[in-house]
Structures are given as C-alpha cells and as structure tokens.
Design an enzyme around this catalytic site. Structure first.
Site, PDB file in Angstrom:
ATOM      1  N   ASN A 208      47.951  36.532   3.862  1.00 43.09           N
ATOM      2  CA  ASN A 208      47.437  37.847   4.241  1.00 43.09           C
ATOM      3  C   ASN A 208      48.539  38.889   4.061  1.00 43.09           C
ATOM      4  O   ASN A 208      49.645  38.547   3.636  1.00 43.09           O
ATOM      5  CB  ASN A 208      46.898  37.827   5.677  1.00 43.09           C
ATOM      6  CG  ASN A 208      47.961  37.396   6.680  1.00 43.09           C
ATOM      7  OD1 ASN A 208      49.008  38.014   6.794  1.00 43.09           O
ATOM      8  ND2 ASN A 208      47.691  36.301   7.403  1.00 43.09           N
ATOM      9  N   ASP A 276      43.334  31.629   9.483  1.00 42.53           N
ATOM     10  CA  ASP A 276      42.317  30.900  10.233  1.00 42.53           C
ATOM     11  C   ASP A 276      41.930  29.594   9.552  1.00 42.53           C
ATOM     12  O   ASP A 276      41.524  28.635  10.212  1.00 42.53           O
ATOM     13  CB  ASP A 276      41.063  31.765  10.409  1.00 42.53           C
ATOM     14  CG  ASP A 276      41.325  32.969  11.316  1.00 42.53           C
ATOM     15  OD1 ASP A 276      42.078  32.806  12.296  1.00 42.53           O
ATOM     16  OD2 ASP A 276      40.795  34.060  11.035  1.00 42.53           O
ATOM     17  N   LYS A 286      48.808  21.410 -10.101  1.00 40.18           N
ATOM     18  CA  LYS A 286      48.225  22.717 -10.372  1.00 40.18           C
ATOM     19  C   LYS A 286      46.794  22.554 -10.886  1.00 40.18           C
ATOM     20  O   LYS A 286      46.525  21.781 -11.804  1.00 40.18           O
ATOM     21  CB  LYS A 286      49.065  23.465 -11.411  1.00 40.18           C
ATOM     22  CG  LYS A 286      48.528  24.852 -11.727  1.00 40.18           C
ATOM     23  CD  LYS A 286      49.371  25.545 -12.781  1.00 40.18           C
ATOM     24  CE  LYS A 286      48.766  26.901 -13.133  1.00 40.18           C
ATOM     25  NZ  LYS A 286      49.535  27.583 -14.201  1.00 40.18           N
ATOM     26  N   PRO A 303      44.757  25.021  13.229  1.00 35.68           N
ATOM     27  CA  PRO A 303      44.925  25.002  14.696  1.00 35.68           C
ATOM     28  C   PRO A 303      45.044  26.418  15.235  1.00 35.68           C
ATOM     29  O   PRO A 303      45.650  27.286  14.610  1.00 35.68           O
ATOM     30  CB  PRO A 303      46.230  24.214  14.891  1.00 35.68           C
ATOM     31  CG  PRO A 303      46.943  24.286  13.584  1.00 35.68           C
ATOM     32  CD  PRO A 303      45.882  24.353  12.535  1.00 35.68           C
ATOM     33  N   ASP A 304      44.453  26.646  16.388  1.00 32.39           N
ATOM     34  CA  ASP A 304      44.520  27.946  17.066  1.00 32.39           C
ATOM     35  C   ASP A 304      45.741  27.925  17.977  1.00 32.39           C
ATOM     36  O   ASP A 304      45.693  27.386  19.094  1.00 32.39           O
ATOM     37  CB  ASP A 304      43.233  28.182  17.858  1.00 32.39           C
ATOM     38  CG  ASP A 304      43.131  29.602  18.393  1.00 32.39           C
ATOM     39  OD1 ASP A 304      44.177  30.162  18.774  1.00 32.39           O
ATOM     40  OD2 ASP A 304      42.015  30.140  18.434  1.00 32.39           O
ATOM     41  N   ILE A 305      46.833  28.494  17.495  1.00 24.79           N
ATOM     42  CA  ILE A 305      48.112  28.382  18.203  1.00 24.79           C
ATOM     43  C   ILE A 305      48.052  29.090  19.553  1.00 24.79           C
ATOM     44  O   ILE A 305      48.454  28.532  20.588  1.00 24.79           O
ATOM     45  CB  ILE A 305      49.249  28.941  17.333  1.00 24.79           C
ATOM     46  CG1 ILE A 305      49.350  28.142  16.032  1.00 24.79           C
ATOM     47  CG2 ILE A 305      50.579  28.886  18.096  1.00 24.79           C
ATOM     48  CD1 ILE A 305      50.331  28.707  15.031  1.00 24.79           C
ATOM     49  N   LEU A 306      47.548  30.314  19.583  1.00 23.19           N
ATOM     50  CA  LEU A 306      47.487  31.077  20.825  1.00 23.19           C
ATOM     51  C   LEU A 306      46.628  30.355  21.863  1.00 23.19           C
ATOM     52  O   LEU A 306      47.015  30.217  23.033  1.00 23.19           O
ATOM     53  CB  LEU A 306      46.938  32.480  20.551  1.00 23.19           C
ATOM     54  CG  LEU A 306      46.771  33.395  21.769  1.00 23.19           C
ATOM     55  CD1 LEU A 306      48.102  33.642  22.457  1.00 23.19           C
ATOM     56  CD2 LEU A 306      46.117  34.710  21.351  1.00 23.19           C
ATOM     57  N   PHE A 323      48.083  38.827  19.905  1.00 19.97           N
ATOM     58  CA  PHE A 323      47.792  40.024  19.110  1.00 19.97           C
ATOM     59  C   PHE A 323      46.412  39.872  18.484  1.00 19.97           C
ATOM     60  O   PHE A 323      46.003  38.763  18.121  1.00 19.97           O
ATOM     61  CB  PHE A 323      48.852  40.218  18.023  1.00 19.97           C
ATOM     62  CG  PHE A 323      50.038  41.013  18.469  1.00 19.97           C
ATOM     63  CD1 PHE A 323      50.298  42.275  17.942  1.00 19.97           C
ATOM     64  CD2 PHE A 323      50.897  40.506  19.433  1.00 19.97           C
ATOM     65  CE1 PHE A 323      51.394  43.015  18.366  1.00 19.97           C
ATOM     66  CE2 PHE A 323      51.993  41.241  19.859  1.00 19.97           C
ATOM     67  CZ  PHE A 323      52.241  42.495  19.322  1.00 19.97           C
ATOM     68  N   LYS A 341      40.614  32.963  24.345  1.00 20.22           N
ATOM     69  CA  LYS A 341      41.862  32.226  24.129  1.00 20.22           C
ATOM     70  C   LYS A 341      42.513  31.782  25.438  1.00 20.22           C
ATOM     71  O   LYS A 341      43.207  30.775  25.483  1.00 20.22           O
ATOM     72  CB  LYS A 341      42.874  33.083  23.365  1.00 20.22           C
ATOM     73  CG  LYS A 341      42.363  33.671  22.055  1.00 20.22           C
ATOM     74  CD  LYS A 341      42.250  32.651  20.966  1.00 20.22           C
ATOM     75  CE  LYS A 341      41.898  33.333  19.649  1.00 20.22           C
ATOM     76  NZ  LYS A 341      41.766  32.396  18.532  1.00 20.22           N
TER      77      LYS A 341
END
Length: 398
Positions: A208, A276, A286, A303-306, A323, A341
C-alpha cells in the site's frame, strides 16, 4: 541534552573502532564527559593517543595497572558514569558479557557495574547470524542491556549484511534517549510502522502507499519523552527514528511475531498499515504470461495484529492504540473498529486521495476513546506525534 552526563566508553577490537573516535567527538560536542577504556584488541585499530586527545582524558587499558588502580580503582571506575557504552561491541565482548567473564579491564568493568549499559554490536555478518551470538544477544537483552544497531551494508571484509556498527550519530541519539529525563523514563513503548509487503512471487508483492512517516514520528516523540521504544517497521520510505530499537520485517506474519517477541511493554501504538490479505501459496518462481490467460491468485486473510494483541489475556499492554485509515464515514468506521478490535484508543484519519495524507507530511486525526471522539486540526505529522505521545504519557502515568 547530554550536558553534565558522564559516559564510560569501552572500545572493542574491530575495524569499526575508528567510528568510536567520531563518537567521542559527537558526545563531547553535546556536553558529555567521556572516559575511554581501550581493550587490547582495540589498540590494533586505534591508538591510545588519538582516543585520549579526542576525549581530553586519560585512556584506561590494563586491569592490573598499579598507577590506574591507585588513581581510580576499576570498581569505582565502573560506577561513576551515567552510562556504560560498548562501541564496537565485538562477538567476543558480547560473549564475555553474557557469560559473566572478567579476565580484562573491559569485561571486569561490565561485570562490576551497577550503571546502565548500552552496546553497539559490530562484526562479520556470519558471526552476527551465528546461533551463539544470537543466544548471547537475547541473554543480554533479558539482562536489561540496551542495544543500538547493527546496521546492514557492505563490510570491510567484503561481505554484505547485518553487522555494521551503527553510525556515531545513531549511537548518540540512542544515548540521549536512554538518558532522557522525560516523564516516560523507565517505560517501554512498542510502535509498529510502515506498510507490509506480501509476496506474490519472488519479484512481485502486494503493498500500500503508507510511507511510515507518522509511525516514525511517533517513535521519535515517545523516545524524546524518555521511553525505551521498540520500533517494528515494514519496508517504509521514511527512515526509522534514531534512539530506538529497530526491528525490520516484510510481511504481516513477521510483524506479529516481532510484536509478540517485544512484549511486555507499557504502551503499544499500532500505526503500521498492515495488508489485510496475502496470496495463498505464493509462488517460489516468477509467474509467467501464458497463452491460457492471466494467472489465478487466491487470497488468505492475514493475522489481525491489533486485535490479537488487544485481546491477549496475558501480556496485553495496559494501553493499546490503534490506527484507522478510512476513506469515508471516518468516525463511524473507526469507532466500530475500536469496539471490534478491543483496543483502548483509535487514531482515525481520512486517507481519501484528495486529502494528500497517505504518504504526505500532514495529518488530520480524530482520537477515539471511551470518552468519545476528539477531532484535532490538520497539522504536521511530527506535531501529531508529539501531541499523541503527551496523551500516552498522561495515560501510562495515570
């Protein structure tokens, strides 16, 4: 910031010892008093005369020097400083420290001291990566030894990789942070920053537009308040702040592992823009064009770290700050995210293309807590970081 501070500098035997001469100069420029200790191996790379001339003081070298012992015994020498700094910290010195050896002046000082210690490792990449060195490093960290560096790059031996001693100004910044008398002195803070890169194949990845600027500014602001900062960063455009412990990662999985390894902390600030999704079964070759059309990619949730850390039953930081980068209905989405969360605060911002915030130098955030939503005016990311760090200090100190 270092005026009146006393640094005992132990110079180990490695090619990076030449950087310690500049380190002495930089410390004295900032008002610090530097007492140098030169190991026998260190004299192979720098001379006692050059060290003494830059420090403006006598160089200590020998454990059994009668004159030195009469003037200042090694026990007293180990305890009169505000901080002991080992730069370069060779693999041999680290091993001696980890195992409690005391067979020369440097190792004896390090064993006898009740003063905080910081090391700047420097060695060949293979020596740094060796399991023995990594075990010693983990042991030293568990003993409370602060570590700055090493950096990655070309080495005098012709190899490339981690093992280069941190630059003198990086070490100075780490010393300033360690000796800072701010309100967060003695507290540990974790900051995640930057994007993550999720591989598609060896040459392509999903990412991103996060630059890491806001996370870097937050790490610097917390360090300026005296906190020990563990800074876990993805491949960001903006360099990490000085004076913090930097852990570099690529993927979301690696970031979660690094975060869990860094616990416990007094506050966690999760500013990283974590992907995500990742490609399920990324190719080890390649991907090629074919007459059958475009390759098909399947995705798996990262994995959802927060959420993972916020909902830990053991070891959860007392303050969890997340955030939320949104493009519409910012407060509503961020409030729902905070509840989902399980974190304490959410810092929400509008990153829609017209704002110029994602990758820019300014930010406009809304701080969402139990008390509600508090919108801050648009300001530079450094100013946002200082304001947030002050709020964190108030919360941590109760």
């Amino acid at each position: 910031m270092l005026a009146g501070k006393h640094i005992l500098l132990i110079i180990g035997g490695g090619i990076a010892a030449f950087k310690s001469l500049d380190l002495i100069r930089r410390l004295r420029e900032r008002g610090a008093e530097v007492t140098p200790v030169l190991t026998r191996a260190g004299t192979e790379f720098v001379t006692p005369l050059s060290v003494s001339a830059l420090a403006g003081k006598k160089v200590f070298q020998d454990l059994f020097d009668l004159g030195d012992e009469a003037e200042m015994g090694h026990i007293q020498l180990s305890r009169v400083a505000d901080l002991l700094v080992v730069a370069p910290a060779t693999a041999d010195l680290m091993a001696k420290m980890a195992q409690g050896h005391a067979n020369d002046l440097a190792s004896t000082l390090l064993l006898a001291t009740d003063t905080p210690v910081m090391i700047a490792p420097a060695m060949n990449v293979r020596m740094w990566d060796h399991p023995a060195t990594q075990r010693n490093l983990d042991l030293l960290k568990s003993d409370g030894i602060a570590v700055v560096g090493p950096n990655e790059g070309d080495m005098a031996c012709g190899e490339f990789g981690p093992g280069r001693m941190a630059e003198p100004l990086e070490i100075v910044a780490a010393i300033e942070a360690k000796l800072a008398d701010g309100p967060l002195k003695g507290k540990r803070a974790l900051v995640t920053s930057g994007p993550t890169h999720e591989p598609i194949d060896p040459v392509r990845y999903i990412a991103n537009r996060s630059s890491g600027a806001q996370g870097s500014a937050i790490g610097a602001a917390l360090a300026a308040l005296g906190a020990e900062v563990i800074f876990v960063t993805g491949p960001a455009d903006v360099p990490p702040p000085e004076g913090v412990t930097v852990i570099k990662v690529e993927t979301a999985k690696q970031m979660l592992e690094a975060v869990q390894d860094a616990l416990p902390v007094d506050a966690g600030v999760f500013a990283a823009a974590v992907a995500d999704w990742r490609v399920d079964g990324a190719s080890d070759r390649k991907l090629k064009k074919s007459k059958d059309g475009l390759p098909s990619l399947s995705f798996a949730e990262n994995p959802d770290i927060l959420k993972t850390v916020s909902q830990m039953t053991k070891g959860r930081p007392p303050l969890m700050v997340g955030f939320a980068a949104e493009t519409n209905d910012v407060v509503d989405h961020a409030t729902a995210k905070r509840n989902r969360k399980g974190c304490d605060w959410i810092v929400a911002n509008d990153v829609s293309p017209g704002t110029g915030i994602m990758g820019g130098t300014e930010n406009a955030v809304t701080l969402i807590t139990d008390a509600g939503a508090e919108s801050w005016p648009r300001m530079g990311k450094d100013e946002v970081a200082r304001k947030l760090a002050a709020r964190i200090a108030d919360a941590v100190l109760g």
